[in-house]
Design a protein around this motif. Structure first.
Motif, short mmCIF file in Angstrom:
data_model
loop_
_atom_site.label_atom_id
_atom_site.label_comp_id
_atom_site.label_asym_id
_atom_site.label_seq_id
_atom_site.Cartn_x
_atom_site.Cartn_y
_atom_site.Cartn_z
N ILE A 1 -70.96 87.00 -9.01
CA ILE A 1 -70.42 86.29 -10.13
C ILE A 1 -71.54 85.18 -10.33
O ILE A 1 -71.77 85.10 -11.62
N VAL A 2 -72.00 84.67 -9.60
CA VAL A 2 -73.02 83.37 -9.86
C VAL A 2 -74.24 84.01 -10.57
O VAL A 2 -74.76 83.54 -11.43
N ALA A 3 -74.62 85.34 -9.96
CA ALA A 3 -76.10 85.72 -10.57
C ALA A 3 -75.64 86.11 -11.99
O ALA A 3 -76.53 85.87 -12.75
N MET A 4 -74.52 86.80 -12.16
CA MET A 4 -74.28 87.05 -13.58
C MET A 4 -73.93 86.00 -14.59
O MET A 4 -74.47 85.96 -15.68
N LEU A 5 -73.46 84.84 -14.07
CA LEU A 5 -73.33 83.52 -14.90
C LEU A 5 -74.77 83.04 -14.88
O LEU A 5 -74.76 82.29 -16.15
N LEU A 6 -75.64 83.36 -14.28
CA LEU A 6 -77.01 82.73 -14.61
C LEU A 6 -77.87 83.85 -15.60
O LEU A 6 -78.58 83.33 -16.43
N ILE A 7 -77.50 84.93 -15.39
CA ILE A 7 -78.12 86.12 -16.07
C ILE A 7 -77.69 85.93 -17.55
O ILE A 7 -78.58 86.00 -18.42
N GLY B 1 -76.26 89.08 -27.88
CA GLY B 1 -75.02 89.55 -27.83
C GLY B 1 -74.76 89.77 -26.46
O GLY B 1 -73.57 89.54 -25.96
N LEU B 2 -75.50 90.58 -25.60
CA LEU B 2 -75.05 91.18 -24.31
C LEU B 2 -75.01 89.77 -23.42
O LEU B 2 -74.19 89.80 -22.77
N GLY B 3 -76.04 88.74 -23.76
CA GLY B 3 -75.68 87.66 -22.68
C GLY B 3 -74.53 86.96 -23.05
O GLY B 3 -73.85 86.38 -22.17
N ILE B 4 -74.01 86.79 -24.40
CA ILE B 4 -72.64 86.10 -24.64
C ILE B 4 -71.56 86.63 -23.97
O ILE B 4 -70.70 86.25 -23.34
N VAL B 5 -71.62 88.38 -23.92
CA VAL B 5 -70.51 88.99 -23.34
C VAL B 5 -70.55 89.00 -22.11
O VAL B 5 -69.40 88.59 -21.51
N LEU B 6 -71.76 88.92 -21.22
CA LEU B 6 -71.63 88.78 -19.99
C LEU B 6 -71.07 87.39 -19.38
O LEU B 6 -70.42 87.26 -18.51
N THR B 7 -71.51 86.31 -20.26
CA THR B 7 -71.23 85.06 -19.86
C THR B 7 -69.55 84.89 -19.87
O THR B 7 -68.97 84.19 -19.15
N THR C 1 -63.61 85.94 -15.76
CA THR C 1 -63.24 86.76 -14.57
C THR C 1 -63.57 85.51 -13.28
O THR C 1 -62.61 85.60 -12.41
N GLY C 2 -64.58 84.79 -13.40
CA GLY C 2 -64.70 83.82 -12.21
C GLY C 2 -63.61 82.91 -12.02
O GLY C 2 -63.30 82.53 -11.23
N VAL C 3 -63.23 82.44 -13.26
CA VAL C 3 -62.31 81.24 -13.49
C VAL C 3 -61.04 81.92 -12.95
O VAL C 3 -60.26 80.96 -12.17
N VAL C 4 -60.74 83.10 -13.47
CA VAL C 4 -59.45 83.42 -12.92
C VAL C 4 -59.54 83.74 -11.66
O VAL C 4 -58.42 83.76 -10.74
#
Length: 160
Positions: free
Chosen positions: A23-29, A128-134, A140-143
């Protein structure tokens, strides 16, 4: 089996570290992709504002089932008579047809670097992909964080 201080069996330790790292890696990507896409979009906007405009001809249209499959190729000739082909994305309301004329804007010192005015660019896709991932991974991470904390509180109350 581990025993707690009271001599009872301790609950098994949860191993969320790999998921948390993902999750942290995806939040950085995600933000990184937004930044890269924004730089690409800014470069394309600069090219649209300052580049050399020529007429191009649509030579190929791909109409796949998904929006990411909607691409078309256009041929254009630079001032030095060199032939180039550029690919762009199209949205459902702006599907080009074979042999349509489009406006191609290219860099005078690098005729292979071009965009088609009015159509999508790879920078927009990356952004757009970056916005969707973030948004998705962040949500999901917050939930997961909230539900994990609630679960921890509930377990600590049950032990008392």
């Amino acid at each position: 089996m581990e025993l707690s201080k009271t001599g009872e069996a301790a609950p098994p330790k949860q191993r969320h570290a790999p998921l948390a790292l993902l999750i942290v890696a995806m939040l950085l990507i995600g933000p990184l992709l937004v930044t890269i896409g924004s730089v690409l979009v800014a470069g394309n906007n600069h090219l649209l504002a300052t580049g050399t405009r020529v007429a191009g001809t649509v030579i190929d249209v791909h109409d796949g089932p998904e929006s990411s499959d909607r691409r078309f190729g256009a041929e254009y000739f630079a001032a030095d008579s060199s032939r180039h082909v550029i690919w762009a994305d199209w949205v459902s309301h702006a599907k080009p047809k074979l042999r349509d004329t489009v406006t191609v804007v290219y860099r005078q010192d690098d005729p292979g670097s071009a965009v088609i005015a009015g159509y999508g660019t790879p920078g927009e896709f990356v952004q757009g992909l970056g916005i969707v991932l973030t948004v998705i991974v962040g949500g999901t991470g917050v939930v997961m964080l909230v539900s994990g904390r609630r679960g921890n509180r509930k377990r600590s109350r049950e032990r008392l």
